[in-house]
Design an enzyme around this catalytic site. Structure first.
Site, PDB file in Angstrom:
ATOM      1  N   HIS A 104      62.713   6.301  36.681  1.00  0.00           N
ATOM      2  CA  HIS A 104      63.483   5.700  35.581  1.00  0.00           C
ATOM      3  C   HIS A 104      65.192   5.875  35.543  1.00  0.00           C
ATOM      4  O   HIS A 104      65.705   5.774  35.220  1.00  0.00           O
ATOM      5  CB  HIS A 104      62.892   5.461  33.822  1.00  0.00           C
ATOM      6  CG  HIS A 104      63.427   4.161  33.897  1.00  0.00           C
ATOM      7  ND1 HIS A 104      63.271   3.403  32.592  1.00  0.00           N
ATOM      8  CD2 HIS A 104      64.655   4.884  32.650  1.00  0.00           C
ATOM      9  CE1 HIS A 104      64.062   3.071  32.004  1.00  0.00           C
ATOM     10  NE2 HIS A 104      65.479   4.373  31.888  1.00  0.00           N
ATOM     11  N   GLU A 105      64.923   6.941  34.869  1.00  0.00           N
ATOM     12  CA  GLU A 105      66.237   8.122  34.866  1.00  0.00           C
ATOM     13  C   GLU A 105      66.754   8.044  36.842  1.00  0.00           C
ATOM     14  O   GLU A 105      68.283   7.577  36.588  1.00  0.00           O
ATOM     15  CB  GLU A 105      66.341   9.372  34.461  1.00  0.00           C
ATOM     16  CG  GLU A 105      65.399   8.475  33.178  1.00  0.00           C
ATOM     17  CD  GLU A 105      66.201   8.276  31.958  1.00  0.00           C
ATOM     18  OE1 GLU A 105      67.446   7.857  32.069  1.00  0.00           O
ATOM     19  OE2 GLU A 105      66.088   7.924  30.593  1.00  0.00           O
ATOM     20  N   HIS A 156      68.848   4.641  37.508  1.00  0.00           N
ATOM     21  CA  HIS A 156      70.120   4.795  37.035  1.00  0.00           C
ATOM     22  C   HIS A 156      70.904   4.767  37.541  1.00  0.00           C
ATOM     23  O   HIS A 156      71.552   4.403  38.162  1.00  0.00           O
ATOM     24  CB  HIS A 156      69.639   4.804  35.812  1.00  0.00           C
ATOM     25  CG  HIS A 156      69.316   4.379  34.047  1.00  0.00           C
ATOM     26  ND1 HIS A 156      69.586   3.161  34.007  1.00  0.00           N
ATOM     27  CD2 HIS A 156      68.188   4.657  32.666  1.00  0.00           C
ATOM     28  CE1 HIS A 156      68.485   1.757  33.361  1.00  0.00           C
ATOM     29  NE2 HIS A 156      68.128   3.257  32.490  1.00  0.00           N
ATOM     30  N   HIS A 174      68.474  -1.533  33.284  1.00  0.00           N
ATOM     31  CA  HIS A 174      67.487  -2.212  32.669  1.00  0.00           C
ATOM     32  C   HIS A 174      66.868  -3.928  33.215  1.00  0.00           C
ATOM     33  O   HIS A 174      68.021  -4.623  33.277  1.00  0.00           O
ATOM     34  CB  HIS A 174      67.514  -1.987  30.939  1.00  0.00           C
ATOM     35  CG  HIS A 174      67.140  -0.574  31.348  1.00  0.00           C
ATOM     36  ND1 HIS A 174      68.584  -0.284  29.827  1.00  0.00           N
ATOM     37  CD2 HIS A 174      66.335   0.122  30.787  1.00  0.00           C
ATOM     38  CE1 HIS A 174      68.357   1.186  29.876  1.00  0.00           C
ATOM     39  NE2 HIS A 174      67.129   1.345  30.286  1.00  0.00           N
TER      40      HIS A 174
END
Length: 274
Positions: A147-148, A151, A157
């Site tokens: 997830h990070e 980014h 998101h």
């Protein structure tokens, strides 16, 4: 007026290096261009052309040649193994459109560390050091690491997409005080989802009770029975990264990886978003 004041507050947060959307560190320009529009950019003395493009449209924030160098800080053997497993899985899934590889001498790279508490990352390529922080138990979970890292690859998101109101409802009365800005949606004039369907189970989607002050949902699906949030990259997550870095859309067959170094790499003090 209320929206303008909120945008000003978000830009101020960015400039003071506060996290945005809970786990993202972004520059003031990135915040405004993703959530504002051309008129607001002019008011904030930012380039109109940049506002018209937006983050996901603006290739300045993509890693040149689809290469993301990284370093891994001081973790336990178990957590280092989890981080490497997350990276290996991403490299296999992205089919060369985006490749994460260990840094040698590159000026621009991702530092993966656990120096501070919590899970957060800077957003997109910035021409210098980017940061993924997976402190404590964050580094125990592949999906959190991915997830990070997504980014940093330039992915925001899922629940902040411009079309999110067609799929979910934000229940404002259940959101923790001071956390409403984490549920803003991005401007349709600045963001292009490249034709991909809304993905309730995306690893980039908040869970139903994110930032809840009372244990009740803050996000409700408009599709009955649909689970919100996921603990692994979906096929849609993977396809979107490939399309983003190969500059195609959901209906196209991705071929080739863009080459060359983007000009005008964004500058400014990063802020973080969860």
């Amino acid at each position: 007026m209320a929206r303008a004041l909120l945008l000003l507050a978000l830009v101020a947060c960015a400039r003071s290096q506060e996290l945005f959307e809970g786990d993202i560190a972004a520059t003031a320009e990135q915040v405004l261009l993703s959530y504002g529009d051309a008129a607001e950019a002019v008011a904030m003395q930012l380039p109109h052309e940049a506002a018209a493009q937006g983050l996901i449209r603006d290739r300045r924030w993509l890693w040149p040649d689809g290469i993301m160098p990284y370093t891994i800080g001081d973790f336990t053997a178990s957590r280092s193994a989890t981080i490497l497993a997350a990276i290996d899985e991403m490299n296999e899934a992205f089919e060369g459109a985006l490749t994460l590889r260990e840094r040698t001498t590159e000026k621009a790279y991702v530092q993966i560390s656990g120096d501070t508490a919590g899970c957060w990352a800077t957003i997109g390529y910035n021409g210098a050091k980017s940061t993924v922080n997976v402190g404590g138990a964050c580094a125990d979970h592949k999906d959190v690491v991915q997830h990070e890292l997504l980014h940093v690859a330039g992915i925001w998101h899922e629940q902040s997409r411009p079309d999110r109101d067609d799929y979910i409802r934000i229940i404002e009365e259940n959101i923790q005080d001071g956390k409403a800005s984490n549920f803003l949606k991005r401007s349709s004039s600045s963001v292009d989802s490249r034709g991909f369907v809304y993905d309730y189970k995306s690893v980039m989607h908040y869970y139903a009770k994110a930032f809840s002050k009372n244990g009740k949902p803050t996000i409700e699906s408009l599709t009955p029975g649909e689970t919100i949030g996921g603990d692994r990259m979906t096929s849609n997550d993977i396809a979107q990264v490939i399309a983003l870095y190969r500059d195609t859309r959901a209906t196209e067959t991705p071929t080739g990886v863009p080459t060359g170094t983007p000009t005008g790499a964004p500058t400014g003090t990063p802020i973080t978003v969860p």
